[in-house]
Design an enzyme around this catalytic site. Structure first.
Site, PDB file in Angstrom:
ATOM      1  N   GLU A 213      34.621  25.979  87.262  1.00 13.35           N
ATOM      2  CA  GLU A 213      34.575  24.492  87.096  1.00 13.35           C
ATOM      3  C   GLU A 213      33.859  23.797  87.865  1.00 13.35           C
ATOM      4  O   GLU A 213      34.487  22.627  88.570  1.00 13.35           O
ATOM      5  CB  GLU A 213      35.878  23.938  86.812  1.00 13.35           C
ATOM      6  CG  GLU A 213      36.637  24.596  85.530  1.00 13.35           C
ATOM      7  CD  GLU A 213      37.924  24.129  85.353  1.00 13.35           C
ATOM      8  OE1 GLU A 213      38.650  23.457  86.277  1.00 13.35           O
ATOM      9  OE2 GLU A 213      38.484  23.921  84.231  1.00 13.35           O
ATOM     10  N   GLU A 282      38.924  28.626  78.591  1.00 11.17           N
ATOM     11  CA  GLU A 282      40.481  28.424  78.965  1.00 11.17           C
ATOM     12  C   GLU A 282      40.953  27.462  77.916  1.00 11.17           C
ATOM     13  O   GLU A 282      40.788  26.151  77.991  1.00 11.17           O
ATOM     14  CB  GLU A 282      40.408  27.799  80.394  1.00 11.17           C
ATOM     15  CG  GLU A 282      40.138  28.789  81.495  1.00 11.17           C
ATOM     16  CD  GLU A 282      40.555  28.002  82.936  1.00 11.17           C
ATOM     17  OE1 GLU A 282      41.078  27.174  82.953  1.00 11.17           O
ATOM     18  OE2 GLU A 282      39.555  28.435  83.748  1.00 11.17           O
TER      19      GLU A 282
HETATM   20  C1  GAL Z   1      41.475  25.028  85.346  1.00 13.47           C
HETATM   21  C2  GAL Z   1      40.915  26.075  86.239  1.00 13.47           C
HETATM   22  C3  GAL Z   1      42.077  27.206  86.190  1.00 13.47           C
HETATM   23  C4  GAL Z   1      43.530  26.681  86.078  1.00 13.47           C
HETATM   24  C5  GAL Z   1      43.877  25.574  85.113  1.00 13.47           C
HETATM   25  C6  GAL Z   1      45.033  24.885  85.000  1.00 13.47           C
HETATM   26  O1  GAL Z   1      40.825  23.821  85.731  1.00 13.47           O
HETATM   27  O2  GAL Z   1      39.834  26.662  85.925  1.00 13.47           O
HETATM   28  O3  GAL Z   1      41.801  28.162  87.208  1.00 13.47           O
HETATM   29  O4  GAL Z   1      43.736  26.082  87.231  1.00 13.47           O
HETATM   30  O5  GAL Z   1      42.667  24.592  85.153  1.00 13.47           O
HETATM   31  O6  GAL Z   1      46.060  26.146  84.956  1.00 13.47           O
END
Ligand code: GAL
Length: 863
Positions: A213, A282
């Site tokens: 990110e 994610e």
């Molecule tokens: C995203 C990040 C993950 C985790 C998630 C929140 O932005 O890539 O590593 O932090 O948010 O749980």
């Protein structure tokens, strides 16, 4: 004869080992398929050169291609250090059973290289071991090397020693940083190659990720940020893994790196080239928790909606973050203030139990999506308008293959739409899946899967534990204590002028840093002590007495009485997980930065900040390693266990029996650390409550989710229960050590175990029949009750076929109720491990009311 193995990187287009029916479904994009690479192992056997190839992963605008076949992939994140190696097989097995075909994990640099050049790939950090477990299960891997990972992990995964390299600046065009990042990334890639873990070598890894990110924050680094991002991309590509690289949330990821989406919804996301597939790395299944925060919960109907919308609109790879969240053992939690639990409301709960109905409903969704795979891999979908807030997408070859998704994006109203001449009822905020463009096999808002009575699958207290043969006994008679000395210890303290920043001082070797000073007074007087701190938490002691605590940063004020003569000021500042996210997060400081004494009478102030302070890093108990069973003679046996007193180490023993997951209930404690048999369970802080307001007893799944929606646990300790992995327990005596900072009552500590006590199901006549058992249910909706492998259904707390109301645990009868509901379900289920109940008049041998949509609700007791 010995094999001679050499590896070489070649960029070739391979013949597709096409599945029957593949040819002829070509499209324009496929013609531009990019073959990312293939690692060939050339072996000379008996003088004849044999080319032993691994598989091939490539991609085009539609999908990832594995050995030339476009694939629809469903993935879930399981972070290996957040459970134990003894749990990995079960977790991965449940992931596979839940319908996943890929496991995603980060690689945690600071766990693997605690000191520069000293590596640890053992135990929970056995990366290769974990990947082999995934390989054994025949699942693929997306390896997110980072090495910046965020992940609510201490310092975002960076080792703190990195910060002390002269001239270093993280995540930008900085030579010392790039050198270290390249060194660690290469080390991981080399390790994977040696173990033949890349798909190109016959292993499970089909994707690798560089950075994480960075696109969210790169503007803060200006041009140097852009240069760094391109460097990172080239560096990764140069490592010749033979599988595609991805960058998440990086809209300008350079070719051939695939930019992927992270978020609660990604259906509107498009990659930065039509030659790249639409991928979602994610999909947050819940959210992480903070000490002082509420407990997040994301309804499964909404997750399923988001996933179905994604595949509906051209997505082909989706990952649940997290599928199993697990535990931030030791000091691994990021922060500040991330709790020790990283449950995440994921489909598998912290302890590895299936979190129902989340796990089951998503399993049903995956079956439905997989039925659509032959159509999904053909080409991009075609949109059909079905109403102002309703739309459908069709995947078809125009002949015999056709799959459709019908969506109602209205957050309030159900809708009835006509699609290809047939009528379909679509609940608000839902997607129906039609793998043959005709029959609905799944709707995201209609949950067939059973739910568990309690969110943690049933947690019970001692008496009931006996019945499960989970006997935990704290030997209450035998407590030993050690009083942690306040302030500096002559042999290890040092003096410095002014107030030092904490992380630069402790180097994160400990959470704790003492700031000590003495103040000389002519006479007694009342004062206010004003302390400014960058966080994360602080305890104040004056003349060996505990005055109070504060958490978070800002200015804190404590009233105090100073005596004539010398007064001793000991301020214990502590970190609670180092920052893991944000631009320049690595430079965020902690600790005390201003101390002023204000005379209560005159209002005059005396600033102590620039005086010479005495510093002490860490606790005496840490130096003595009191948490180990090392025969330390510093412990004192006590008859009366001191309670509600600060800065005490406690030790006792307990015995354990049974197999269910174990939780330590520390509600009676304040804040500190806890170890079992020398294993670091993590930070506890039950005194830190979640806010009184902001929770909802009901949770509407309709409408866009955000991390505070549907939160629970208001006004209670953010975390009172702490996971003690079974494999850390042994027969006979187990050692429990606690360090308590503020004060608590250790005699009130409880052991709990977690298991399902009752399960519920609620299925309406309008639901699609279960995909996994259509034959048995004869294409009718069905509720399935399952008590797990070693339990049987011993009774029913509730059963009603008609118009039952309420939720699991609080069901009640509605106006319509079949009088024999209980008798029918008892006959079908009692004494069985699992049973199936068809939601129809036939099954209940009566129609309790006509012209009414009926449903069946049951709550069964498992024994
Ligand atoms: C995203 C990040 C993950 C985790 C998630 C929140 O932005 O890539 O590593 O932090 O948010 O749980």
């Amino acid at each position: 004869m010995d094999k001679m193995i050499s590896t070489s990187w070649v960029s070739v287009r391979r013949e597709r080992r096409g599945r029957g029916g593949e040819a002829g479904h070509d499209d324009e994009r496929r013609g531009r398929s990019i073959v990312v690479g293939l690692l060939m192992v050339v072996a000379a056997v008996g003088g004849v050169v044999v080319v032993v190839e691994g598989g091939n992963v490539s991609y085009d605008g539609r999908a990832l291609l594995i050995d030339g076949q476009r694939r629809v992939l469903i993935s879930g994140s399981i972070h290996y250090p957040r459970s134990t190696p003894q749990m990995w097989g079960d977790l991965v097995g449940k992931a596979k059973d839940g319908g996943l075909n890929v496991i995603e994990t980060y690689v945690f640099w600071n766990a693997h290289e605690p000191k520069q050049g000293t590596y640890n790939f053992e135990g929970r950090f056995d990366l290769v071991g974990f990947l082999n477990v995934v390989k054994q299960a025949d699942l693929y891997v997306n390896l997110r090397i980072g090495p910046y990972v965020c992940a609510e992990w201490n310092y975002g995964g960076f080792p703190v020693w990195l910060h002390f390299i002269p001239g270093i600046a993280f995540r930008t065009n900085n030579e010392p940083f790039k050198a270290e990042m390249e060194r660690f990334t290469s080390k991981v890639v080399e390790m994977m190659k040696e173990e033949k873990l890349f798909y190109s070598q016959g292993g499970p890894i089909i994707l690798a990720q560089i950075e994480n990110e960075y696109g969210n924050i790169d503007y803060s680094y200006g041009q140097a940020g852009k240069t760094y991002m391109k460097w990172a991309a080239e560096m990764a590509l140069g490592l010749n893994t033979g599988v595609p690289w991805i960058m998440c949330n990086q809209a300008d990821a350079p070719d051939p790196i695939i930019n992927t989406c992270n978020g609660f919804y990604c259906d509107s996301f498009e990659p930065n080239s039509n030659k790249k597939p639409k991928m979602w790395t994610e999909n947050w299944t819940g959210w992480f928790q903070n000490f002082g925060g509420r407990r997040p919960h994301r309804p499964v109907e909404d997750i399923a909606y988001a996933v179905a919308r994604f595949y509906e609109k051209g997505g082909t790879f989706q990952n649940y973050y997290m599928y199993h969240g697990g535990t931030n053992f030791g000091r691994s939690a990021g922060g500040p203030y991330i709790t020790t639990s990283y449950d995440y409301d994921a489909p598998l709960d912290e302890f590895g139990n299936v979190n129902q109905p989340k796990w089951g409903h998503l399993k049903d969704l995956h079956l439905a999506i997989q039925l659509c795979e032959p159509a999904l891999v053909l080409q991009a979908p075609t949109r059909v308008g079905l109403g102002s807030m309703q739309e459908g997408h069709i995947y078809t070859n125009g002949h015999d293959i056709c799959a459709a998704f019908l969506a109602n994006i209205d957050t309030k109203a159900d809708a009835t739409v006509t699609f290809r001449g047939l009528s379909y009822h679509l609940p608000a905020w839902s997607v129906s899946i039609l793998p043959d463009c005709k029959k609905v096999v799944f709707n995201t808002a209609q949950v067939n899967a059973q739910s568990s009575r309690l969110t943690t699958s049933g947690v019970v207290v001692d008496e009931e534990l006996q019945s499960r043969k989970n006997i935990m006994t704290l030997s209450k008679a035998a407590w030993e204590i050690y009083q942690e000395p306040l302030g500096d210890r002559a042999e290890s303290s040092f003096s410095a002028k002014g107030l030092l920043e904490q992380i630069n001082t402790t180097k994160d070797d400990s959470d704790y840093l003492w700031y000590s000073d003495s103040v000389a007074m002519d006479s007694n007087g009342n004062f206010t002590l004003s302390v400014s701190s960058l966080g994360h938490a602080l305890h104040v002691f004056v003349n060996q007495k505990y005055l109070g605590s504060a958490s978070r940063s800002g200015q804190l004020k404590f009233p105090l009485l100073l005596n004539s003569g010398s007064n001793q000021l000991d301020l214990l500042s502590m970190t609670v997980g180092l920052q893991n996210y944000g631009a320049f997060f690595d430079t965020w400081g902690a600790g005390i930065n201003d101390v002023v004494l204000i005379d209560a009478k005159s209002g005059g102030s005396h600033n102590l900040s620039s005086e010479a302070w005495i510093y002490q890093v860490g606790l005496q108990g840490e130096t003595l390693r009191l948490y180990e069973d090392n025969g330390n003679s510093k412990w004192t046996s006590v008859r009366e266990v001191p309670h509600h007193q600060p800065m005490i180490w406690y030790k006792t023993t307990f015995t354990a029996d049974g197999n269910d997951p174990v939780l330590l209930d520390l509600t009676s404690m304040g804040k500190g650390r806890v170890w079992v048999n020398g294993e670091d369970i993590g930070r506890h802080w039950p005194e830190n409550l979640s806010p009184e307001g902001g929770c909802s007893s009901t949770c509407a799944y309709q409408g866009a989710y955000y991390s505070d929606k549907c939160a629970t646990n208001c006004g209670k300790p953010s975390q009172s229960r702490y996971h003690v992995p079974r494999s850390w327990l042994k027969d006979g005596d187990n050692m429990l050590v606690l360090f308590e900072e503020i004060g608590g009552d250790p005699t009130q500590i409880k052991f709990l175990t977690s298991f399902v006590t009752s399960v519920c199901a609620r299925v309406a006549q309008s639901h699609a029949p279960p995909l996994s058992a259509t034959q048995f249910s004869d294409n009718r909706p069905m509720a399935r009750i399952d008590c797990g492998i070693d339990r049987v259904i011993s009774g029913f707390r509730f059963a009603s076929y008609g118009t039952p109301q309420g939720a699991c645990g609080s069901f009640s009868r509605g106006g319509c109720h079949a009088v024999n509901s209980l008798a029918v379900v008892e006959e079908a289920c009692l004494g069985r491990r699992a049973c199936s109940l068809i939601v129809s008049n036939d099954f209940f041998k009566q129609n309790p009311c006509t012209n009414v949509l009926k449903s069946l609700a049951v709550e069964a007791v498992c024994k």
